[in-house]
Motif scaffolding. Sequence first.
Motif, PDB file in Angstrom:
ATOM      1  N   GLN A 229       0.812  -1.222   0.000  1.00  0.00           N
ATOM      2  CA  GLN A 229       0.000   0.000   0.000  1.00  0.00           C
ATOM      3  C   GLN A 229       0.845   1.272   0.000  1.00  0.00           C
ATOM      4  OE1 GLN A 229      -2.873  -0.465   3.207  1.00  0.00           O
ATOM      5  NE2 GLN A 229      -4.503  -0.434   1.681  1.00  0.00           N
ATOM      6  N   LYS A 232       1.564   1.789  -3.573  1.00  0.00           N
ATOM      7  CA  LYS A 232       0.332   2.020  -4.343  1.00  0.00           C
ATOM      8  C   LYS A 232      -0.231   3.414  -4.122  1.00  0.00           C
ATOM      9  CE  LYS A 232      -1.852  -2.481  -4.572  1.00  0.00           C
ATOM     10  NZ  LYS A 232      -2.823  -3.332  -3.894  1.00  0.00           N
ATOM     11  N   HIS A 233      -0.257   3.813  -2.850  1.00  0.00           N
ATOM     12  CA  HIS A 233      -0.908   5.087  -2.549  1.00  0.00           C
ATOM     13  C   HIS A 233      -0.112   6.259  -3.101  1.00  0.00           C
ATOM     14  CE1 HIS A 233      -3.698   3.393   0.795  1.00  0.00           C
ATOM     15  NE2 HIS A 233      -3.748   2.722  -0.328  1.00  0.00           N
ATOM     16  N   LEU A 235       1.723   6.161  -5.796  1.00  0.00           N
ATOM     17  CA  LEU A 235       1.539   6.199  -7.248  1.00  0.00           C
ATOM     18  C   LEU A 235       0.122   6.641  -7.612  1.00  0.00           C
ATOM     19  CD1 LEU A 235       3.633   3.063  -8.241  1.00  0.00           C
ATOM     20  CD2 LEU A 235       4.209   5.476  -8.557  1.00  0.00           C
ATOM     21  N   ALA A 236      -0.840   6.280  -6.781  1.00  0.00           N
ATOM     22  CA  ALA A 236      -2.214   6.758  -7.007  1.00  0.00           C
ATOM     23  C   ALA A 236      -2.242   8.287  -6.933  1.00  0.00           C
ATOM     24  CB  ALA A 236      -3.168   6.162  -5.977  1.00  0.00           C
ATOM     25  N   ASP A 237      -1.511   8.840  -5.977  1.00  0.00           N
ATOM     26  CA  ASP A 237      -1.476  10.299  -5.848  1.00  0.00           C
ATOM     27  C   ASP A 237      -0.842  10.960  -7.075  1.00  0.00           C
ATOM     28  OD1 ASP A 237      -2.832  10.542  -3.471  1.00  0.00           O
ATOM     29  OD2 ASP A 237      -1.035  10.444  -2.224  1.00  0.00           O
TER      30      ASP A 237
ATOM     31  N   VAL B 380      -7.663   3.097  -7.208  1.00  0.00           N
ATOM     32  CA  VAL B 380      -6.936   3.805  -8.271  1.00  0.00           C
ATOM     33  C   VAL B 380      -5.709   2.991  -8.687  1.00  0.00           C
ATOM     34  CG1 VAL B 380      -5.571   5.872  -8.807  1.00  0.00           C
ATOM     35  CG2 VAL B 380      -7.745   6.098  -7.582  1.00  0.00           C
ATOM     36  N   ALA B 381      -4.962   2.513  -7.679  1.00  0.00           N
ATOM     37  CA  ALA B 381      -3.711   1.798  -7.973  1.00  0.00           C
ATOM     38  C   ALA B 381      -3.994   0.475  -8.687  1.00  0.00           C
ATOM     39  CB  ALA B 381      -2.931   1.559  -6.680  1.00  0.00           C
TER      40      ALA B 381
END
Lengths: 327, 392
Positions: A229, A232-233, A235-237, B380-381
């Motif tokens: 996570q 992931k978080h 890269l989501a941002d 999103v990911a």
Amino acid sequence: MRFLLDDEQREFARSLDALLKAADTPAVVRAWSAGDHNPGRALWGRLAEAGVFGLSVPEEHDGLGFLPVELAVAFTELGRHAVPGPLVETVAAAVLLDGLGDRHTTWLPGIASGKTVVTLRPPGDDSPYALDADMADLVLVVTGDTLRAAGSTSSVQPSADPARRLSRPTGGTVLAEGPHVRRAAEHAADVGRLATAAQALGVGRTLLDRTVAHVRERHQFGRPVGSFQAIKHRLADVLISLEFTAPLVRAAALSLASAAGDSGRDIAAAKAAAGDAVHLAARTALQCHGALGYTDELDLSLWIRKARPLRTAWGTPTACRARVLTN
Amino acid sequence: MDLDFSAAEDAFRAEARAWLAAHVPGTPLPSLETEQGFAAHRTWERTLSADRWSVVSWPEEYGGRGASVLEWLIFEEEYYAAGAPGRVSQNGINLLAPTLFEHGTPEQRARILPPMATGEVIWAQAWSEPEAGSDLASLRSTARRADGGWLLNGQKTWSSRAAFADRAFGLFRSDRSGVDEGRPHRGLTYLMFPLDADGVTVRPIGRLDGKPAFAELFLDDVFVPDEDVIGEPGQGWRVAMSTAGNERGLTLRSPGRFTAAADRLTRLWRDRADPSDTALRDRVADAVIGARAYQLFTYAGASRLAAGGSIGAESSMNKVYWSELDIALHETALDLLGPYGELADRADEAPEHGSWADGHTFSLAGPIYAGTNEIQRDIVAERLLGLPKGRR
């Protein structure tokens, strides 16, 4: 309202992407950084054939007309592939020269065809430097109401991004004088700022794409690091930051094309957002690559190094934010 | 590509603006999270619906105007720019109604939607449970078969508006076999029930600011007739997720809220800020840029919908974006107001009736409700970036 690129614009992006993919741009960037401009000049010619340098040149001077939306599309692709050279500067110079009219427009056909590479000191900026003046055919300097063609340039001042070769234009001859110079320079600065925002957006996209590919492959603790996570978080941002910047860039281009509303304000908003997005993308890309990302060898470095200067070039974050709140 | 409104859309905007100018109360209504304020907001819903402004995007037969997504966005821009009251009916309008349009029967739509449009029936949501928050599928409240319907048992919590609302909707476990097989999303049923039914106990919970904005619900053999099941029994997860998509997507927090708030912040900054404070100026500019970005992003989404596309996992980007924008915007306003920033809406001397302090408290919930931002970032990911699933 249809706030989406049309088919032709998307096809233009796809064709530039294909052209640049085939051109092995990382090798071009590395040569350029070492002072070998030949592969870069060859690529410049192909980009001109694809129409990139005609997008800010009127048809009467062998261009395609003033097409800010297509310009933004093109510069996003140029950023995605880290193309080196005074791309923004040449396009902005074309707008400046066209704005001055009469004999100044004789440069325009050469710009559109890719024969003439122009650079200039970003007008209205504090920067004393012009990008890639050591290889440009024409170096322009606007000071207040005066436009000069520089006679010589200082030695290259190495940038933290070696592909950005900066020098200080000096001397030369006065090409034009008067308030119309200032007006044309302001318009050119808007175009340069928009193109820089679009380029930054493209640089950010590649930083994200390459990092996503990396974290899917790289395993630690028996799992792809992209399944954690914490990764992931971040890269989501980055994706969110880029996806909310893209419409600002498109809207700024539309605003410039329609000459309605306050396009300077829209462009400043796009530039501020793009600067933040590309900076976040670069920091995140580096962190998610670990020590590998901190190397010159990995081509990722070519994009990481671009991010920081693009955030500041053609309008610092502070200047852009101030402009957003100017009535 | 263009950002132009048609003549019909301009006319729609002008009509909405004129109506709002004539009807929006001059002084703000009392807080929606008080009994008196709730009643005042219910009356406002009736005023809206009398001229068919309460549910503009619904078909005319249910009290709407059949407005397009873009017209709905225009209405919202005008609504918040006019400083109109918060929407006490939003749980029903934004969450339940889209589910009924997609999964409800014609009978359910005819029975439930018109009184929702007028504010006669105000709906609360009943998703979360004490042990089922982000992991909603692990919920334990049950629906047991009974003659002609179902018996509900268990406990729901964080039920927005439930302190004063009339009815609620939510998910209940009607079949345990999914849990035993490690597939907890199976065997859930989507049900609606009255909050004053026998066996329902509502315990209001004070929010950070002390107002009872949500409640706990205790359910003890609450009878629900078959006609109040939405979709097939056991298929509730699928039915509810179409609602969650709507909640996170376009409908929950329209850009109009944030463009209006950014305009108010800019005015506040021009009126009260020290112009030499460039750090503050940068934050105001960021709020303006962020609101505009959200508006443009939504225009692009509306354009895609109009072209036959759909809004999928990108609604998770929306949720993260507006919720963080909302906090940043309100934090900036409170910093700008200095010693007056903390004055609550009950304070006589609170600037703009305490709406900044109140809005700030509300904004803090944004990254939590409607699916936490952590869950949204996972979505999103995984769905947009294609990263592998992992342990949460």
